[in-house]
Motif scaffolding. Structure first.
Motif, PDB file in Angstrom:
ATOM      1  N   ARG A  27      75.086  12.933  17.876  1.00  0.00           N
ATOM      2  CA  ARG A  27      74.294  11.737  17.598  1.00  0.00           C
ATOM      3  C   ARG A  27      72.933  12.107  17.009  1.00  0.00           C
ATOM      4  NH1 ARG A  27      75.762   7.312  21.207  1.00  0.00           N
ATOM      5  NH2 ARG A  27      73.572   6.942  21.725  1.00  0.00           N
ATOM      6  N   ARG A  28      72.459  13.318  17.325  1.00  0.00           N
ATOM      7  CA  ARG A  28      71.151  13.751  16.817  1.00  0.00           C
ATOM      8  C   ARG A  28      71.156  13.967  15.306  1.00  0.00           C
ATOM      9  NH1 ARG A  28      71.762  16.775  21.561  1.00  0.00           N
ATOM     10  NH2 ARG A  28      72.483  18.562  20.361  1.00  0.00           N
ATOM     11  N   ASP A  29      72.338  14.134  14.722  1.00  0.00           N
ATOM     12  CA  ASP A  29      72.429  14.387  13.282  1.00  0.00           C
ATOM     13  C   ASP A  29      72.639  13.104  12.488  1.00  0.00           C
ATOM     14  OD1 ASP A  29      72.151  17.100  13.760  1.00  0.00           O
ATOM     15  OD2 ASP A  29      74.308  17.405  13.979  1.00  0.00           O
ATOM     16  N   THR A  30      72.165  11.982  13.028  1.00  0.00           N
ATOM     17  CA  THR A  30      72.288  10.697  12.340  1.00  0.00           C
ATOM     18  C   THR A  30      70.903  10.098  12.152  1.00  0.00           C
ATOM     19  OG1 THR A  30      72.412   9.281  14.316  1.00  0.00           O
ATOM     20  CG2 THR A  30      74.456  10.358  13.603  1.00  0.00           C
ATOM     21  N   ASP A  31      70.855   8.978  11.446  1.00  0.00           N
ATOM     22  CA  ASP A  31      69.578   8.279  11.291  1.00  0.00           C
ATOM     23  C   ASP A  31      69.281   7.364  12.476  1.00  0.00           C
ATOM     24  OD1 ASP A  31      71.349   6.179  10.962  1.00  0.00           O
ATOM     25  OD2 ASP A  31      70.862   5.818   8.848  1.00  0.00           O
ATOM     26  N   GLY A  32      70.157   7.377  13.472  1.00  0.00           N
ATOM     27  CA  GLY A  32      69.932   6.587  14.678  1.00  0.00           C
ATOM     28  C   GLY A  32      70.347   5.137  14.560  1.00  0.00           C
ATOM     29  N   SER A  33      70.876   4.745  13.415  1.00  0.00           N
ATOM     30  CA  SER A  33      71.299   3.355  13.252  1.00  0.00           C
ATOM     31  C   SER A  33      72.562   3.086  14.060  1.00  0.00           C
ATOM     32  CB  SER A  33      71.569   3.049  11.784  1.00  0.00           C
ATOM     33  OG  SER A  33      72.709   3.764  11.329  1.00  0.00           O
ATOM     34  N   ASP A  34      72.782   1.812  14.367  1.00  0.00           N
ATOM     35  CA  ASP A  34      73.975   1.445  15.123  1.00  0.00           C
ATOM     36  C   ASP A  34      75.238   1.831  14.380  1.00  0.00           C
ATOM     37  OD1 ASP A  34      75.185  -0.076  17.436  1.00  0.00           O
ATOM     38  OD2 ASP A  34      76.017  -1.221  15.758  1.00  0.00           O
ATOM     39  N   VAL A  35      75.244   1.630  13.073  1.00  0.00           N
ATOM     40  CA  VAL A  35      76.426   1.976  12.273  1.00  0.00           C
ATOM     41  C   VAL A  35      76.719   3.466  12.382  1.00  0.00           C
ATOM     42  CG1 VAL A  35      77.348   2.131   9.931  1.00  0.00           C
ATOM     43  CG2 VAL A  35      76.188   0.046  10.688  1.00  0.00           C
ATOM     44  N   ALA A  36      75.691   4.296  12.248  1.00  0.00           N
ATOM     45  CA  ALA A  36      75.880   5.742  12.296  1.00  0.00           C
ATOM     46  C   ALA A  36      76.312   6.196  13.686  1.00  0.00           C
ATOM     47  CB  ALA A  36      74.597   6.447  11.889  1.00  0.00           C
ATOM     48  N   LEU A  37      75.707   5.642  14.721  1.00  0.00           N
ATOM     49  CA  LEU A  37      76.064   6.035  16.080  1.00  0.00           C
ATOM     50  C   LEU A  37      77.484   5.623  16.420  1.00  0.00           C
ATOM     51  CD1 LEU A  37      72.729   5.202  17.937  1.00  0.00           C
ATOM     52  CD2 LEU A  37      73.598   7.463  17.294  1.00  0.00           C
ATOM     53  N   ARG A  38      77.897   4.457  15.952  1.00  0.00           N
ATOM     54  CA  ARG A  38      79.270   4.026  16.185  1.00  0.00           C
ATOM     55  C   ARG A  38      80.265   4.938  15.465  1.00  0.00           C
ATOM     56  NH1 ARG A  38      80.217  -0.909  18.448  1.00  0.00           N
ATOM     57  NH2 ARG A  38      82.204  -1.125  17.338  1.00  0.00           N
ATOM     58  N   GLU A  39      79.901   5.395  14.286  1.00  0.00           N
ATOM     59  CA  GLU A  39      80.795   6.288  13.550  1.00  0.00           C
ATOM     60  C   GLU A  39      80.945   7.628  14.267  1.00  0.00           C
ATOM     61  OE1 GLU A  39      83.519   7.836  11.233  1.00  0.00           O
ATOM     62  OE2 GLU A  39      82.895   5.718  11.274  1.00  0.00           O
ATOM     63  N   VAL A  40      79.834   8.135  14.830  1.00  0.00           N
ATOM     64  CA  VAL A  40      79.912   9.368  15.612  1.00  0.00           C
ATOM     65  C   VAL A  40      80.803   9.155  16.839  1.00  0.00           C
ATOM     66  CG1 VAL A  40      78.603  10.955  17.079  1.00  0.00           C
ATOM     67  CG2 VAL A  40      77.750  10.355  14.814  1.00  0.00           C
ATOM     68  N   ALA A  41      80.616   8.034  17.529  1.00  0.00           N
ATOM     69  CA  ALA A  41      81.438   7.747  18.705  1.00  0.00           C
ATOM     70  C   ALA A  41      82.909   7.670  18.337  1.00  0.00           C
ATOM     71  CB  ALA A  41      80.986   6.442  19.361  1.00  0.00           C
ATOM     72  N   ARG A  42      83.220   6.996  17.238  1.00  0.00           N
ATOM     73  CA  ARG A  42      84.614   6.875  16.789  1.00  0.00           C
ATOM     74  C   ARG A  42      85.193   8.259  16.468  1.00  0.00           C
ATOM     75  NH1 ARG A  42      87.149   2.527  14.682  1.00  0.00           N
ATOM     76  NH2 ARG A  42      85.141   1.481  14.358  1.00  0.00           N
ATOM     77  N   HIS A  43      84.408   9.058  15.731  1.00  0.00           N
ATOM     78  CA  HIS A  43      84.884  10.392  15.363  1.00  0.00           C
ATOM     79  C   HIS A  43      85.154  11.240  16.605  1.00  0.00           C
ATOM     80  CE1 HIS A  43      85.170  14.220  13.211  1.00  0.00           C
ATOM     81  NE2 HIS A  43      84.456  14.702  14.212  1.00  0.00           N
ATOM     82  N   ASN A  44      84.219  11.233  17.548  1.00  0.00           N
ATOM     83  CA  ASN A  44      84.374  12.071  18.731  1.00  0.00           C
ATOM     84  C   ASN A  44      85.509  11.615  19.632  1.00  0.00           C
ATOM     85  OD1 ASN A  44      82.309  13.679  17.831  1.00  0.00           O
ATOM     86  ND2 ASN A  44      80.745  12.789  19.169  1.00  0.00           N
ATOM     87  N   LEU A  45      85.742  10.322  19.696  1.00  0.00           N
ATOM     88  CA  LEU A  45      86.918   9.846  20.422  1.00  0.00           C
ATOM     89  C   LEU A  45      88.190  10.409  19.805  1.00  0.00           C
ATOM     90  CD1 LEU A  45      85.948   6.102  20.999  1.00  0.00           C
ATOM     91  CD2 LEU A  45      86.428   7.764  22.809  1.00  0.00           C
ATOM     92  N   GLY A  46      88.252  10.414  18.473  1.00  0.00           N
ATOM     93  CA  GLY A  46      89.420  10.960  17.806  1.00  0.00           C
ATOM     94  C   GLY A  46      89.543  12.461  17.996  1.00  0.00           C
ATOM     95  N   ALA A  47      88.403  13.154  18.045  1.00  0.00           N
ATOM     96  CA  ALA A  47      88.422  14.609  18.180  1.00  0.00           C
ATOM     97  C   ALA A  47      88.773  15.064  19.589  1.00  0.00           C
ATOM     98  CB  ALA A  47      87.066  15.187  17.779  1.00  0.00           C
ATOM     99  N   MET A  48      88.441  14.260  20.599  1.00  0.00           N
ATOM    100  CA  MET A  48      88.588  14.715  21.985  1.00  0.00           C
ATOM    101  C   MET A  48      89.575  13.913  22.819  1.00  0.00           C
ATOM    102  SD  MET A  48      84.711  15.723  23.172  1.00  0.00           S
ATOM    103  CE  MET A  48      84.086  14.036  23.017  1.00  0.00           C
ATOM    104  N   MET A  49      89.669  12.611  22.576  1.00  0.00           N
ATOM    105  CA  MET A  49      90.303  11.731  23.552  1.00  0.00           C
ATOM    106  C   MET A  49      91.667  11.191  23.145  1.00  0.00           C
ATOM    107  SD  MET A  49      88.021  11.621  25.994  1.00  0.00           S
ATOM    108  CE  MET A  49      88.017  10.111  26.981  1.00  0.00           C
ATOM    109  N   PHE A  50      91.948  11.134  21.851  1.00  0.00           N
ATOM    110  CA  PHE A  50      93.156  10.474  21.362  1.00  0.00           C
ATOM    111  C   PHE A  50      94.066  11.445  20.631  1.00  0.00           C
ATOM    112  CE2 PHE A  50      90.727   6.811  22.320  1.00  0.00           C
ATOM    113  CZ  PHE A  50      91.570   5.704  22.314  1.00  0.00           C
ATOM    114  N   ALA A  51      95.378  11.241  20.764  1.00  0.00           N
ATOM    115  CA  ALA A  51      96.335  11.951  19.925  1.00  0.00           C
ATOM    116  C   ALA A  51      96.385  11.334  18.539  1.00  0.00           C
ATOM    117  CB  ALA A  51      97.724  11.925  20.564  1.00  0.00           C
TER     118      ALA A  51
END
Length: 255
Positions: free
Chosen positions: A127-151
């Protein structure tokens, strides 16, 4: 410590212990099915969701002791069915050891507690590598869910991201202090109650593989029931809820 608890159903008490940076909502897709046979408790753990924080400087062992005391206030003194996910699996195993004969059966879903996963490399984003906007933070959350939590990342919808954003915002304890411990095998070996461990077959957090971790469990608890769920990653009960409800009911409330 009084925890925020969410209850449903009637029957024997079944206590659900959520994962790291999470809340009771980790169980959203399975509570209904489990509540058909059990009085389900899905609390927010200390330092998560709407429950109170733990004291600053709390270490992993102290945290499990806090959890054992606070969760104990939610359920009867005997006949408790206990289910823990990920970080919550480590907590649940420690709680079961502390509670002894109070626990009737224990299920762990993708538990941590196997030590620091040396050599595991996950393509997560910060999250630190974003501009802190809601759109950017949501994209990081989505990416990390895919990387760690979902098949299958295609299963990550806007409601899933909403839940993850809320959970992250309300997490006030570093769950890795517990998840990177080496406690889970010792804890389940010390238990008298039956033990079940469930992994998503594509759980990338179960390093090096779910099968390798299953072998470690088998070595310490030869009688443990071990289940792999095809088509599921780490958040197995969210990605394959029907399969997980069936496995849990078969173990905790056999016909």
């Amino acid at each position: 410590m009084v925890l925020a608890d969410h209850v449903a159903g009637h029957g024997p008490p079944l206590l659900l212990v959520h994962g790291g940076s999470g809340s009771h909502r980790h169980w959203d897709r399975v509570v209904g099915g489990l509540a058909e046979r059990f009085h389900v408790h899905a609390p927010d753990l200390p330092g998560f969701g709407n429950s109170p924080a733990v004291p600053a400087g709390t270490d992993g062992a102290q945290y499990v002791a806090f959890a054992a005391a606070s969760l104990g206030a939610l359920v009867p003194p005997t006949g408790v069915h206990l289910v823990g996910f990920s970080f919550g699996g480590v907590v649940a195993a420690g709680v079961a050891r502390a509670w002894g004969t109070r626990v009737s059966r224990l299920s762990l879903l993708g538990p941590g507690g196997f030590g620091r996963p040396t050599g595991r490399d996950l393509p997560t984003r910060s999250r630190r590598d974003t501009d802190g906007s809601d759109v950017a933070l949501r994209e990081v959350a989505r990416h990390n869910l895919g990387a760690m939590m979902f098949a299958d990342a295609a299963g990550i919808d806007e409601d899933t991201v909403d839940q993850q954003m809320w959970n992250l915002a309300h997490a006030r304890f570093d769950s890795l202090l517990v998840s990177f411990s080496r406690s889970v095998l010792d804890d389940i070996a010390a238990l008298a109650c039956p033990v079940q461990v469930i992994w998503g077959a594509q759980d990338v957090l179960a390093h090096p593989t779910p099968e390798a971790r299953a072998q470690q469990v088998r070595a310490r608890r030869p009688d443990a029931r071990l289940d792999l769920v095809p088509g599921a990653g780490h958040w197995v009960q969210y990605e394959r809820p029907e399969a997980v409800v069936s496995l849990l009911l078969d173990f905790h409330a056999p016909a």
